[in-house]
Design an enzyme around this catalytic site. Structure first.
Site, PDB file in Angstrom:
ATOM      1  N   TYR A  48      24.521   2.147  11.979  1.00 54.58           N
ATOM      2  CA  TYR A  48      25.155   2.329  10.657  1.00 54.58           C
ATOM      3  C   TYR A  48      25.450   3.800  10.398  1.00 54.58           C
ATOM      4  O   TYR A  48      26.447   4.141   9.765  1.00 54.58           O
ATOM      5  CB  TYR A  48      24.283   1.744   9.539  1.00 54.58           C
ATOM      6  CG  TYR A  48      24.691   0.343   9.170  1.00 54.58           C
ATOM      7  CD1 TYR A  48      24.540  -0.705  10.077  1.00 54.58           C
ATOM      8  CD2 TYR A  48      25.267   0.057   7.930  1.00 54.58           C
ATOM      9  CE1 TYR A  48      24.938  -1.993   9.755  1.00 54.58           C
ATOM     10  CE2 TYR A  48      25.663  -1.234   7.600  1.00 54.58           C
ATOM     11  CZ  TYR A  48      25.492  -2.250   8.518  1.00 54.58           C
ATOM     12  OH  TYR A  48      25.892  -3.523   8.191  1.00 54.58           O
ATOM     13  N   ASN A  68      20.240  -5.877   5.719  1.00 54.37           N
ATOM     14  CA  ASN A  68      20.617  -6.034   4.304  1.00 54.37           C
ATOM     15  C   ASN A  68      20.512  -4.711   3.547  1.00 54.37           C
ATOM     16  O   ASN A  68      21.378  -4.373   2.734  1.00 54.37           O
ATOM     17  CB  ASN A  68      19.741  -7.102   3.639  1.00 54.37           C
ATOM     18  CG  ASN A  68      20.073  -8.491   4.153  1.00 54.37           C
ATOM     19  OD1 ASN A  68      21.219  -8.746   4.563  1.00 54.37           O
ATOM     20  ND2 ASN A  68      19.099  -9.382   4.152  1.00 54.37           N
ATOM     21  N   TYR A  99       6.399  -7.288  15.630  1.00 51.17           N
ATOM     22  CA  TYR A  99       6.467  -6.077  14.789  1.00 51.17           C
ATOM     23  C   TYR A  99       7.170  -4.953  15.536  1.00 51.17           C
ATOM     24  O   TYR A  99       8.112  -4.339  15.031  1.00 51.17           O
ATOM     25  CB  TYR A  99       5.054  -5.661  14.396  1.00 51.17           C
ATOM     26  CG  TYR A  99       4.979  -4.455  13.478  1.00 51.17           C
ATOM     27  CD1 TYR A  99       5.446  -4.526  12.169  1.00 51.17           C
ATOM     28  CD2 TYR A  99       4.391  -3.259  13.905  1.00 51.17           C
ATOM     29  CE1 TYR A  99       5.353  -3.438  11.322  1.00 51.17           C
ATOM     30  CE2 TYR A  99       4.301  -2.168  13.060  1.00 51.17           C
ATOM     31  CZ  TYR A  99       4.769  -2.256  11.765  1.00 51.17           C
ATOM     32  OH  TYR A  99       4.668  -1.178  10.922  1.00 51.17           O
ATOM     33  N   PHE A 149       0.840  -1.213   0.000  1.00 49.22           N
ATOM     34  CA  PHE A 149       0.000   0.000   0.000  1.00 49.22           C
ATOM     35  C   PHE A 149       0.876   1.265   0.000  1.00 49.22           C
ATOM     36  O   PHE A 149       0.860   2.055  -0.953  1.00 49.22           O
ATOM     37  CB  PHE A 149      -0.917  -0.076   1.221  1.00 49.22           C
ATOM     38  CG  PHE A 149      -1.529   1.217   1.658  1.00 49.22           C
ATOM     39  CD1 PHE A 149      -2.293   1.975   0.784  1.00 49.22           C
ATOM     40  CD2 PHE A 149      -1.364   1.668   2.974  1.00 49.22           C
ATOM     41  CE1 PHE A 149      -2.870   3.174   1.202  1.00 49.22           C
ATOM     42  CE2 PHE A 149      -1.932   2.856   3.393  1.00 49.22           C
ATOM     43  CZ  PHE A 149      -2.678   3.617   2.499  1.00 49.22           C
ATOM     44  N   ASP A 188       9.961  -6.610  -3.970  1.00 52.75           N
ATOM     45  CA  ASP A 188       8.901  -7.161  -3.104  1.00 52.75           C
ATOM     46  C   ASP A 188       8.910  -8.686  -3.243  1.00 52.75           C
ATOM     47  O   ASP A 188       9.370  -9.211  -4.263  1.00 52.75           O
ATOM     48  CB  ASP A 188       7.523  -6.626  -3.519  1.00 52.75           C
ATOM     49  CG  ASP A 188       6.570  -6.524  -2.342  1.00 52.75           C
ATOM     50  OD1 ASP A 188       6.196  -5.399  -1.976  1.00 52.75           O
ATOM     51  OD2 ASP A 188       6.191  -7.585  -1.789  1.00 52.75           O
ATOM     52  N   LYS A 223      10.889  -3.361  14.597  1.00 53.65           N
ATOM     53  CA  LYS A 223      11.055  -1.958  14.184  1.00 53.65           C
ATOM     54  C   LYS A 223      11.965  -1.205  15.156  1.00 53.65           C
ATOM     55  O   LYS A 223      12.716  -0.321  14.737  1.00 53.65           O
ATOM     56  CB  LYS A 223       9.696  -1.271  14.069  1.00 53.65           C
ATOM     57  CG  LYS A 223       8.844  -1.775  12.903  1.00 53.65           C
ATOM     58  CD  LYS A 223       9.406  -1.359  11.552  1.00 53.65           C
ATOM     59  CE  LYS A 223       8.445  -1.687  10.408  1.00 53.65           C
ATOM     60  NZ  LYS A 223       8.995  -1.314   9.084  1.00 53.65           N
ATOM     61  N   LYS A 276      11.884 -11.017  10.737  1.00 55.31           N
ATOM     62  CA  LYS A 276      13.046 -11.100   9.853  1.00 55.31           C
ATOM     63  C   LYS A 276      13.161  -9.886   8.937  1.00 55.31           C
ATOM     64  O   LYS A 276      14.256  -9.373   8.723  1.00 55.31           O
ATOM     65  CB  LYS A 276      12.994 -12.402   9.037  1.00 55.31           C
ATOM     66  CG  LYS A 276      13.404 -13.609   9.881  1.00 55.31           C
ATOM     67  CD  LYS A 276      13.149 -14.919   9.185  1.00 55.31           C
ATOM     68  CE  LYS A 276      14.221 -15.237   8.172  1.00 55.31           C
ATOM     69  NZ  LYS A 276      14.029 -16.590   7.590  1.00 55.31           N
TER      70      LYS A 276
END
Ligand code: UDP
Length: 320
Positions: A159, A99, A145, A11, A31, A149, A91
């Site tokens: 990073y 990644n 979730y 979405f 995706d 996050k 994940k």
């Protein structure tokens, strides 16, 4: 710029890809269709400067050619999905973010992380400023979730600080609009689909819990502004007008023809009691605030769900 959008079939990811193409950028969508829709990619593939990679970003991959920006938007985002695919949810937030940061570092690209109001959990501070550390149950059903996050934010800042990657973190509050899946399971899609079918609207609990709903074009505009800003710390992007879930149900019944009754169903575990963004930072740093009211936004959204109901017999997806 050449920009990678993970979750481009979803979405928010598909609306964001459209906006970036409108702004003249080249967009590579990525995706794995775990919650995304092929129709969104089919529509994007009709546009110039769009290409697509089918891949699960939780698994490492190299990226060919130059890259200037990454928007990491891949993730299930509906509580009903977290219950069904908790491990993929963990994940993509953890390994997927790692990644993406690796690609950003290798390419010298800027990365914007799609984070969430869920980092605040069931908040004890109201409304929620970015300085609030949150109140999350790590082992509850939403933990997959929320903690993914929160880890993603920590990894992004590491990073940035340790490798000098140019990063942004947006905390997205409840967003709605066309292209939400009718069976997404979140409250706006459920209520609108139920209202259009004349089915009862399923309010969880007594409906006194609150949320603050942002129309998708406002949300995407705030996100793009943040990307172009120099701000590395998290920024809330959401609409601060707060409604109880019962108020939302009443508005949706009125806007969808007035045929449905409102029924109560059990409240899910750890369902946050209140949620409202403090958008002082977005106002000051980005010169941004939402423009579309809930009624206007619903009027832009309902025709899209009507088509799904009338053409494809779409149904809501409830927890029971
Ligand atoms: N909700 C509801 N009926 C539904 C779906 C959701 O009453 O059919 C409630 C849910 O319990 C929560 C609020 O609406 O209090 C927002 O839920 P949603 O799943 O959209 O997202 P959340 O903000 O909880 O992540």
């Amino acid at each position: 710029m050449r920009i990678l959008v993970t979750g481009a079939a979803g979405f928010l990811g598909s609306h964001l890809a459209d906006r970036l193409l409108d702004d003249g950028h080249e967009v590579v969508g990525l995706d794995n269709f775990i919650t995304g829709s092929h129709a969104n990619i089919d529509a994007l593939e009709k546009r110039a400067r769009f290409s697509f990679i089918e891949h699960d970003i939780s698994k490492p991959r190299t990226f060919d050619g130059p890259l200037d920006g990454i928007f990491h938007f891949a993730s299930p985002a509906s509580p009903v999905d977290y219950l069904e695919i908790p491990i993929q949810t963990l994940k993509v937030g953890s390994l997927g973010t790692h990644n993406c940061l690796g690609i950003a570092r290798a390419k010298g690209a800027r990365l914007l992380l799609a984070s969430t109001s869920e980092v605040y959990g069931d908040p004890q501070v109201h409304p929620q400023p970015e300085s609030y550390w949150g109140h999350v149950n790590p082992v509850g059903p939403r933990g997959c979730y929320d903690e993914a996050k929160r880890f993603a934010e920590a990894m992004t800042m590491a990073y940035h600080r340790h490798h000098g990657v140019d990063t942004r973190i947006v905390r997205i509050f409840n967003t709605y609009g066309p292209r939400m899946r009718p069976g997404d399971g979140r409250v706006v899609s459920n209520f609108v689909v139920q209202g259009l079918r004349g089915d009862p609207l399923t309010v969880y609990g007594d409906g006194s819990q609150t949320r603050s709903f942002c129309y998708v074009s406002d949300e995407v505009d705030g996100i793009v502004r943040l990307f172009h800003s120099g701000e590395h710390d998290p920024v809330n992007v959401g609409n601060p007008t707060e409604f109880t879930i019962r108020e939302l149900a009443e508005i949706v019944v009125e806007e969808t023809g007035g045929r449905s009754e409102i029924v109560e169903r059990p409240l899910p575990t750890d369902d946050p009691k209140v949620r409202q963004p403090d958008i002082t930072r977005a106002r000051e740093l980005l010169g941004w605030e939402p423009e579309v009211s809930l009624k206007e936004g619903l009027r832009k959204t309902i025709p899209w769900f009507r088509e799904q109901v009338e053409r494809a017999g779409a149904r809501a997806r409830t927890l029971d």
